[in-house]
Design a protein around this motif. Structure first.
Motif, mmCIF file in Angstrom:
data_model
loop_
_atom_site.group_PDB
_atom_site.id
_atom_site.type_symbol
_atom_site.label_atom_id
_atom_site.label_comp_id
_atom_site.label_asym_id
_atom_site.label_seq_id
_atom_site.Cartn_x
_atom_site.Cartn_y
_atom_site.Cartn_z
ATOM 1 N N UNK A 167 47.850 17.271 1.450
ATOM 2 C CA UNK A 167 48.335 16.984 2.798
ATOM 3 C C UNK A 167 49.040 18.187 3.414
ATOM 4 N N UNK A 168 49.786 18.917 2.578
ATOM 5 C CA UNK A 168 50.525 20.085 3.049
ATOM 6 C C UNK A 168 50.473 21.144 1.960
ATOM 7 N N UNK A 169 50.056 22.345 2.325
ATOM 8 C CA UNK A 169 49.973 23.434 1.354
ATOM 9 C C UNK A 169 50.314 24.744 2.037
ATOM 10 N N UNK A 170 50.648 25.753 1.235
ATOM 11 C CA UNK A 170 50.898 27.095 1.750
ATOM 12 C C UNK A 170 49.675 27.945 1.444
ATOM 13 N N UNK A 171 49.256 28.710 2.416
ATOM 14 C CA UNK A 171 48.109 29.582 2.221
ATOM 15 C C UNK A 171 48.395 30.611 1.137
ATOM 16 N N UNK A 172 47.434 30.879 0.266
ATOM 17 C CA UNK A 172 47.621 31.969 -0.710
ATOM 18 C C UNK A 172 47.855 33.290 0.007
#
Length: 344
Positions: A167-172
């Protein structure tokens, strides 16, 4: 939860920002910049989104400044429920279908019927991939801080909220050029290239202060039809096709990069080849990101002509953008122009 867009109630106004706050943008380059001080990130195939939250109020804004919350109610609800009362985050809204990101699924959300949007939000929920932070969790503006600081605060935010990565992630991100080159060579599906940022720079709203590099590929395509220019009897664009596994020619995109000096002779050549059906599989005029009032107005051709075009992105087995005409391929059989050559 309903979002509020009134100027005196907007989450953006609470931070002294405008809901029309423009995201930092990128200028196109042919190669990845090298040297010290660069951070590289994948360029995601989605809708750019700035997410504002103040208390229980959430506002999602597109790159154009237009509200997005109506079309992504599940994301508004998710951000409202996160255990962080304040923040402004820059990121990308994406939707995954069958294991891959689908730009078409995002486009389907831009629908006038709320019932349809609600149905899609349950069937194909969106995800926010965050890559920058403009306002910290205590309501402090951090646009003037450098990327190293902003990225650290974004990672702290992720750890604090314990959000589901679906649902929510940080871009590599990486500072390793070779790793970034690997990302670039593998782009063209879920990602659309690589974005490069200076780690010592502030967030420059509305400026092209980043660099983006796209992977450009080529494909040999059958010319299954053409369209005339508006208010003209000269060719305006060539309609491109690839053969699918069933031996049918599917419409996959277009190219309009035709020199004016070539148009008279090319128009005569194409008109001599007019013959239906042109495309035997998916034909122009169906639902697509190119649909306009003139989408059904095209001339079918005998499947004899082959062109080589340059493209950057494929979405839903179609070229995402218009392509660049490189050359005619009289040496190539139309039957050799299939999806296999582009890895599909």
């Amino acid at each position: 939860m309903a979002e509020s867009n009134a100027p005196d109630q907007s989450p953006a106004a609470s931070y002294g920002l405008s809901i029309e706050t423009e995201p930092m943008e990128a200028k196109l380059a042919k190669a990845l910049p090298s040297g010290e001080g660069w951070q590289y990130e994948p360029k995601w195939d989605g809708f750019r989104c700035i997410a504002f939250k103040n208390g229980s109020s959430v506002d999602l804004r597109a790159k154009s400044g237009k509200p997005l919350g109506r079309y992504f109610p599940e994301m508004v609800a998710l951000l409202a429920e996160l255990p962080a009362p304040d923040f402004v985050i820059d990121g990308e809204l994406v939707i995954e279908v069958a294991g891959n990101l689908s730009f078409d699924a995002l486009q389907m959300r831009l629908h006038p019927a709320e019932s349809r949007i609600r149905k899609l939000s349950r069937e194909t929920p969106s995800r926010l991939i965050a890559f920058d932070m403009l306002v910290d969790t205590d309501g402090t503006q951090i646009l003037e801080r450098n990327l190293v600081y902003r990225r650290a605060r974004l990672e702290y935010f992720r750890d604090m909220i314990h959000a589901d990565p679906m649902q929510f992630a940080i871009s590599p991100a990486t500072r390793n050029l070779r790793e970034a080159e690997t990302w670039l060579s593998g782009s063209g599906g879920d990602t659309d290239g690589v974005v490069c940022k200076r780690i010592d720079e502030p967030y420059r709203s509305g400026e092209r202060a980043m660099t983006k590099v796209k992977r450009l590929r080529t494909a040999d395509c059958v010319v299954g039809g053409f369209r005339y220019e508006s208010d003209s009897k000269m060719v305006g664009s060539l309609l491109l096709g690839l053969y699918n596994d069933h031996g049918q020619l599917d419409h996959v995109g277009f190219t309009s990069s035709i020199a004016d000096t070539e148009k008279p002779d090319l128009t005569a050549r194409l008109e001599a080849l007019r013959e239906g059906p042109g495309f035997t599989g998916k034909a122009p005029g169906g639902p697509s990101r190119w649909t306009t009032d003139r989408s059904s107005d095209w001339e079918p051709l005998r499947r004899e002509l082959v062109v080589e075009v340059q493209f950057d992105q494929i979405t839903g087995r179609r070229f995402r953008h218009g392509t660049k005409l490189l050359r005619w391929r009289p040496d190539k059989k139309p039957s050799q122009c299939d999806f296999w050559q582009i890895g599909l």
